[in-house]
Design a protein around this motif. Structure first.
Motif, PDB file in Angstrom:
ATOM      1  N   UNK A  43       8.001   8.006 -58.438  1.00  0.00           N
ATOM      2  CA  UNK A  43       6.731   8.232 -57.299  1.00  0.00           C
ATOM      3  C   UNK A  43       6.872   7.307 -56.103  1.00  0.00           C
ATOM      4  N   UNK A  44       6.787   6.115 -56.527  1.00  0.00           N
ATOM      5  CA  UNK A  44       7.107   4.931 -55.463  1.00  0.00           C
ATOM      6  C   UNK A  44       8.115   5.054 -54.723  1.00  0.00           C
ATOM      7  N   UNK A  45       9.319   5.321 -55.204  1.00  0.00           N
ATOM      8  CA  UNK A  45      10.639   5.910 -54.425  1.00  0.00           C
ATOM      9  C   UNK A  45      10.313   6.654 -53.313  1.00  0.00           C
ATOM     10  N   UNK A  46       9.977   8.002 -53.852  1.00  0.00           N
ATOM     11  CA  UNK A  46       9.556   9.137 -52.878  1.00  0.00           C
ATOM     12  C   UNK A  46       8.732   8.752 -51.846  1.00  0.00           C
ATOM     13  N   UNK A  47       7.557   8.148 -52.387  1.00  0.00           N
ATOM     14  CA  UNK A  47       6.533   7.550 -51.131  1.00  0.00           C
ATOM     15  C   UNK A  47       7.168   6.748 -50.043  1.00  0.00           C
ATOM     16  N   UNK A  48       8.054   5.783 -50.542  1.00  0.00           N
ATOM     17  CA  UNK A  48       8.700   5.014 -49.675  1.00  0.00           C
ATOM     18  C   UNK A  48       9.536   5.638 -48.704  1.00  0.00           C
ATOM     19  N   UNK A  49      10.418   6.572 -49.244  1.00  0.00           N
ATOM     20  CA  UNK A  49      11.114   7.365 -48.392  1.00  0.00           C
ATOM     21  C   UNK A  49      10.221   8.174 -47.466  1.00  0.00           C
ATOM     22  N   UNK A  50       9.056   8.513 -47.716  1.00  0.00           N
ATOM     23  CA  UNK A  50       8.111   9.277 -46.648  1.00  0.00           C
ATOM     24  C   UNK A  50       7.785   8.436 -45.816  1.00  0.00           C
ATOM     25  N   UNK A  51       7.426   7.155 -46.108  1.00  0.00           N
ATOM     26  CA  UNK A  51       7.100   6.137 -45.341  1.00  0.00           C
ATOM     27  C   UNK A  51       8.044   5.653 -44.230  1.00  0.00           C
ATOM     28  N   UNK A  52       9.178   5.632 -44.424  1.00  0.00           N
ATOM     29  CA  UNK A  52      10.463   5.245 -43.802  1.00  0.00           C
ATOM     30  C   UNK A  52      10.867   6.488 -42.744  1.00  0.00           C
ATOM     31  N   UNK A  53      10.543   7.599 -43.286  1.00  0.00           N
ATOM     32  CA  UNK A  53      11.007   8.744 -42.572  1.00  0.00           C
ATOM     33  C   UNK A  53       9.781   8.859 -41.486  1.00  0.00           C
ATOM     34  N   UNK A  54       8.636   8.821 -41.617  1.00  0.00           N
ATOM     35  CA  UNK A  54       7.469   8.946 -40.953  1.00  0.00           C
ATOM     36  C   UNK A  54       7.761   8.037 -39.769  1.00  0.00           C
TER      37      UNK A  54
END
Length: 318
Positions: A43-54
């Motif tokens: 979950x943390x990995x997916x959220x970090x990818x969201x953050x970097x993408x945004x």
């Protein structure tokens, strides 16, 4: 468990694997950090990818070009990992700021980003952005956690802020990285020999240098026919003297320039004042002396264009 942010991040025991992730850029930055410091936290990995993408969606300049990354991952050791953390520091700080937003603003910006991904084909096919719409939707959709309670999964913001804070502090505590060597420069060693950088080796911080010598008439730096190389530690190369490249010359034009300057000097000595058109003559002479360099530049541009268009040594590439 929350990490003590005052303690340094642990050294990596397998930098080779993490550097392979680093070469993938921002698309794998979250995976790299989670696997280094919070293994198995999907979950943390997916959220970090969201953050970097945004963050990159809002500020594209924060994305790193592949050739920039290649400069810092030449070796496979802890120093290369530290260079990666330095390089990603601005992006990590921006992701930390995004994760630290108040709840409504944070959610609103992620929804806006996810909507753009959903309706933009180029984003949906990009490794960093391709699952953003689905991940945001799943995190905000209410799920049944008991017979009478529905609740959204949400985002692991506290864990992301904790990890990114530690990563940012680690990068900012590192000593400044030495500047990259200039691959276009001429380097003079302590024995007076001159070299150009050929490539970097895969066995640590060693540089392959190719000996060169300068033609006194044309000022051109030429390599020996055997194309031999020598291995030198990168820190040693930094102590070499950088020799500025002089403009290319043609011996005939150089001789003409010498004669013209001698004539102008002789006239000024005999007449007691410069020739009235001396300034224009010198400007015209400078333009003529620039012809060899300009010709070489045009030749290289034509060769480069032909190579890009598929022509090599007169034959079409198949």
């Amino acid at each position: 468990m929350t990490r003590d942010l005052r303690s340094p991040l642990p050294l990596s025991t397998s930098p080779e694997y993490y550097l392979r992730l680093a070469r993938k850029g921002a698309a794998a930055r979250g995976q790299l950090l989670v696997e280094r410091y919070r293994p198995s936290d999907v979950r943390l990995e997916e959220y970090l990818r969201l953050l970097y993408g945004a963050v990159i969606f809002n500020t594209p300049a924060l994305d790193l070009e592949p050739h920039v990354l290649s400069l810092v991952v030449r070796t496979e050791d802890q120093r290369a990992l530290d260079n990666v953390d330095r390089l990603f520091n601005l992006l990590d700080r921006a992701a930390l700021a995004f994760a630290s937003l108040d709840g409504p603003t944070h959610t609103e910006r992620l929804i806006t980003y996810a909507n753009h991904v959903e309706h933009t084909g180029a984003l949906r096919s990009h490794p960093l952005h391709q699952f953003a719409d689905m991940q945001v939707s799943n995190a905000l959709r209410s799920h049944r956690i008991s017979s009478d309670v529905m609740r959204a999964v949400g985002f692991p913001r506290a864990a992301a802020v904790d990890l990114l804070t530690a990563v940012v502090r680690h990068a900012e505590a590192l000593p400044p990285a030495p500047p990259a060597l200039n691959r276009e420069a001429i380097y003079r060693g302590p024995d007076g020999s001159h070299y150009v950088i050929d490539s970097y080796t895969s066995r640590g911080l060693l540089v392959l240098l190719r000996p060169v010598s300068q033609d006194p008439d044309t000022r051109e730096w030429k390599q020996p026919r055997d194309r031999s190389t020598v291995e030198v530690p990168e820190d040693t190369v930094r102590q070499y003297t950088v020799v500025p490249r002089e403009p290319l010359a043609d011996p005939r034009i150089t001789r003409l320039g010498t004669l013209v300057r001698d004539l102008l000097a002789a006239y000024e000595t005999a007449a007691g004042h410069p020739l009235g058109s001396a300034k224009e003559i010198r400007a015209a002479l400078a333009a003529v002396e620039a012809i060899p360099g300009e010709t070489r530049a045009r030749q290289y541009s034509a060769w480069s264009a032909g190579n890009r268009n598929g022509y090599s040594r007169g034959r079409r590439r198949r």
